[in-house]
Scaffold this motif. Structure first.
Motif, PDB file in Angstrom:
ATOM      1  N   CYS A 190      98.620 -32.309 -23.291  1.00 41.93           N
ATOM      2  CA  CYS A 190      98.740 -32.745 -24.687  1.00 41.93           C
ATOM      3  C   CYS A 190     100.202 -32.672 -25.141  1.00 41.93           C
ATOM      4  O   CYS A 190     100.707 -33.586 -25.799  1.00 41.93           O
ATOM      5  N   ARG A 191     100.901 -31.591 -24.729  1.00 46.19           N
ATOM      6  CA  ARG A 191     102.323 -31.458 -25.074  1.00 46.19           C
ATOM      7  C   ARG A 191     103.130 -32.590 -24.423  1.00 46.19           C
ATOM      8  O   ARG A 191     103.977 -33.213 -25.062  1.00 46.19           O
ATOM      9  N   GLN A 192     102.834 -32.858 -23.150  1.00 47.59           N
ATOM     10  CA  GLN A 192     103.603 -33.883 -22.430  1.00 47.59           C
ATOM     11  C   GLN A 192     103.414 -35.281 -23.021  1.00 47.59           C
ATOM     12  O   GLN A 192     104.369 -36.040 -23.146  1.00 47.59           O
ATOM     13  N   VAL A 193     102.184 -35.637 -23.391  1.00 44.40           N
ATOM     14  CA  VAL A 193     101.997 -36.995 -23.939  1.00 44.40           C
ATOM     15  C   VAL A 193     102.636 -37.118 -25.315  1.00 44.40           C
ATOM     16  O   VAL A 193     103.198 -38.167 -25.639  1.00 44.40           O
ATOM     17  N   LYS A 194     102.577 -36.058 -26.103  1.00 49.42           N
ATOM     18  CA  LYS A 194     103.215 -36.146 -27.424  1.00 49.42           C
ATOM     19  C   LYS A 194     104.728 -36.282 -27.271  1.00 49.42           C
ATOM     20  O   LYS A 194     105.386 -36.979 -28.053  1.00 49.42           O
ATOM     21  N   GLU A 195     105.273 -35.626 -26.243  1.00 47.48           N
ATOM     22  CA  GLU A 195     106.713 -35.714 -25.999  1.00 47.48           C
ATOM     23  C   GLU A 195     107.110 -37.172 -25.716  1.00 47.48           C
ATOM     24  O   GLU A 195     108.133 -37.636 -26.171  1.00 47.48           O
ATOM     25  N   MET A 196     106.287 -37.874 -24.955  1.00 48.59           N
ATOM     26  CA  MET A 196     106.660 -39.248 -24.611  1.00 48.59           C
ATOM     27  C   MET A 196     106.157 -40.278 -25.620  1.00 48.59           C
ATOM     28  O   MET A 196     106.871 -41.199 -25.978  1.00 48.59           O
ATOM     29  N   LEU A 197     104.934 -40.125 -26.097  1.00 50.07           N
ATOM     30  CA  LEU A 197     104.351 -41.168 -26.966  1.00 50.07           C
ATOM     31  C   LEU A 197     104.574 -40.883 -28.451  1.00 50.07           C
ATOM     32  O   LEU A 197     104.328 -41.746 -29.287  1.00 50.07           O
ATOM     33  N   GLY A 198     105.000 -39.659 -28.760  1.00 51.43           N
ATOM     34  CA  GLY A 198     105.219 -39.311 -30.168  1.00 51.43           C
ATOM     35  C   GLY A 198     103.956 -38.770 -30.810  1.00 51.43           C
ATOM     36  O   GLY A 198     102.883 -38.737 -30.201  1.00 51.43           O
ATOM     37  N   ASP A 199     104.089 -38.374 -32.090  1.00 47.53           N
ATOM     38  CA  ASP A 199     102.974 -37.721 -32.775  1.00 47.53           C
ATOM     39  C   ASP A 199     101.859 -38.688 -33.163  1.00 47.53           C
ATOM     40  O   ASP A 199     100.803 -38.261 -33.631  1.00 47.53           O
ATOM     41  N   GLN A 200     102.090 -40.001 -32.986  1.00 49.81           N
ATOM     42  CA  GLN A 200     101.035 -40.962 -33.343  1.00 49.81           C
ATOM     43  C   GLN A 200      99.781 -40.754 -32.495  1.00 49.81           C
ATOM     44  O   GLN A 200      98.680 -41.017 -32.937  1.00 49.81           O
ATOM     45  N   VAL A 201      99.944 -40.281 -31.252  1.00 49.59           N
ATOM     46  CA  VAL A 201      98.777 -40.096 -30.391  1.00 49.59           C
ATOM     47  C   VAL A 201      98.071 -38.788 -30.793  1.00 49.59           C
ATOM     48  O   VAL A 201      98.717 -37.753 -30.959  1.00 49.59           O
ATOM     49  N   LEU A 202      96.755 -38.864 -31.001  1.00 55.24           N
ATOM     50  CA  LEU A 202      96.005 -37.646 -31.322  1.00 55.24           C
ATOM     51  C   LEU A 202      95.568 -36.985 -30.013  1.00 55.24           C
ATOM     52  O   LEU A 202      95.298 -37.675 -29.017  1.00 55.24           O
ATOM     53  N   THR A 203      95.515 -35.659 -30.031  1.00 51.21           N
ATOM     54  CA  THR A 203      95.140 -34.946 -28.814  1.00 51.21           C
ATOM     55  C   THR A 203      94.032 -33.941 -29.112  1.00 51.21           C
ATOM     56  O   THR A 203      93.912 -33.459 -30.245  1.00 51.21           O
ATOM     57  N   VAL A 204      93.240 -33.659 -28.098  1.00 53.50           N
ATOM     58  CA  VAL A 204      92.259 -32.570 -28.189  1.00 53.50           C
ATOM     59  C   VAL A 204      92.557 -31.612 -27.045  1.00 53.50           C
ATOM     60  O   VAL A 204      92.395 -31.960 -25.869  1.00 53.50           O
TER      61      VAL A 204
END
Ligand SMILES: [Zn+2]
Length: 302
Positions: A190-204
């Motif tokens: 979740c940390r890695q995808v937010k780093e690349m895609l930004g906060d627009q992507v929601l994570t669980v």
């Protein structure tokens, strides 16, 4: 006579174009959701025997995987999805229990498939969801971390960016203009995808790694509840989400685990050996670059 037939052909083309256009618009009116499902990032999973078909606890883990997928399907239906396509993306890609899946979805099962973990994605989808995803090879506290093949890949960079499966698959979705709306998996992915895609992507965050083979995890029922809720929220906020797109040409740098794997890879024209275990190649078309990557993994199979 010739003139008349030209006019006739033009009229036919106009009719075909118009009806095709209308058909396209009709498809795009609905909410079409694409779901790619891996297994290492499912709540409750922390060990290899849970995710390999011969493993003792595999059957239980594939049931959890199916239920997390159903939670995402239900969240998509809550948000008004009209079509849902699920792609089984782990190992043999025959993990999801078909008769347990919500019949509102269609399932892609088995392998190999040209687009692998992203088989079936195309421009008609408005959102992609990644369920059961995990951190890239070489992560700290990433549960069962790896990138595509734990027997072959040490690291992959595309245009200088270090990528794991979630980032690589987000680029594939972006190639078709589709944003990744939600990623479910361990805390590190979740940390890695937010780093690349930004906060627009929601994570669980369904679990937190305590090393590679241990985790503090939500129990499956709680993970499923959160996935359903977050999926609905993500799909209701699609207007704020942009596809992740890299501009070409695309340079793939792959570090293998063993030098023999780079020996095999450099047999392919266009692939350059850069170090004992490393190769590099460049393609103008991202899909061609991705296909070559997949072929190199086949060559690198132990
Ligand atoms: Zn994976």
């Amino acid at each position: 006579m010739r003139k008349r037939s030209t006019v006739f052909l033009l009229a036919i083309q106009v009719i075909l174009f118009t009806s095709g256009h209308n058909a396209g618009a009709r498809i795009r009116k609905g909410l079409r959701v694409y779901i790619s499902v891996d297994m290492e990032g499912i709540a409750g999973v922390c060990a290899s025997d849970q995710v390999s078909a011969s493993g003792r606890d595999y059957h239980m883990a594939r049931m959890w995987t199916t239920r997390e997928t159903n939670a995402a399907i239900q969240g998509a239906l809550d948000a008004g999805a009209t079509e849902i396509l699920v792609n089984d993306s782990h190992g043999s890609m025959r993990n999801i229990i078909a008769h347990e899946l919500n019949p509102a979805a269609r399932l892609i099962t088995g392998s190999p498939k040209p687009l692998g973990m992203m088989q079936g994605i195309d421009r008609t989808f408005q959102a992609a969801l990644f369920i059961g995803y995990h951190a890239r090879a070489g992560s700290i506290n990433g549960v069962l971390d790896h990138t595509y093949s734990s027997a072959a890949v040490y690291s992959i960079k595309i245009n200088g960016l270090e990528v794991g499966e979630s980032e690589l698959n987000a680029i594939l979705a972006g190639h078709f203009g589709v944003p990744v709306a939600l990623v479910a998996g361990d805390r590190e992915v979740c940390r890695q995808v937010k780093e690349m895609l930004g906060d627009q992507v929601l994570t669980v965050e369904v679990k937190e790694g305590i090393g590679r083979h241990a985790a503090s995890t939500l129990v499956p029922a709680e993970a499923q509840k959160q996935i359903r809720e977050k999926t609905r929220e993500a799909l209701e906020n699609l207007h704020a989400m942009k596809p992740f797109q890299l501009s070409g040409p695309y340079t793939f740098e792959i570090d293998f685990l063993y030098s023999w794997q780079a020996d095999a890879a450099e047999l392919i024209p266009g692939v350059e050996r850069t170090a004992p275990r490393s190769i590099l190649y460049t393609q103008d078309d991202f899909l061609e670059g991705f296909r070559l990557f997949r072929a190199l993994l086949v060559l690198a199979r132990p």
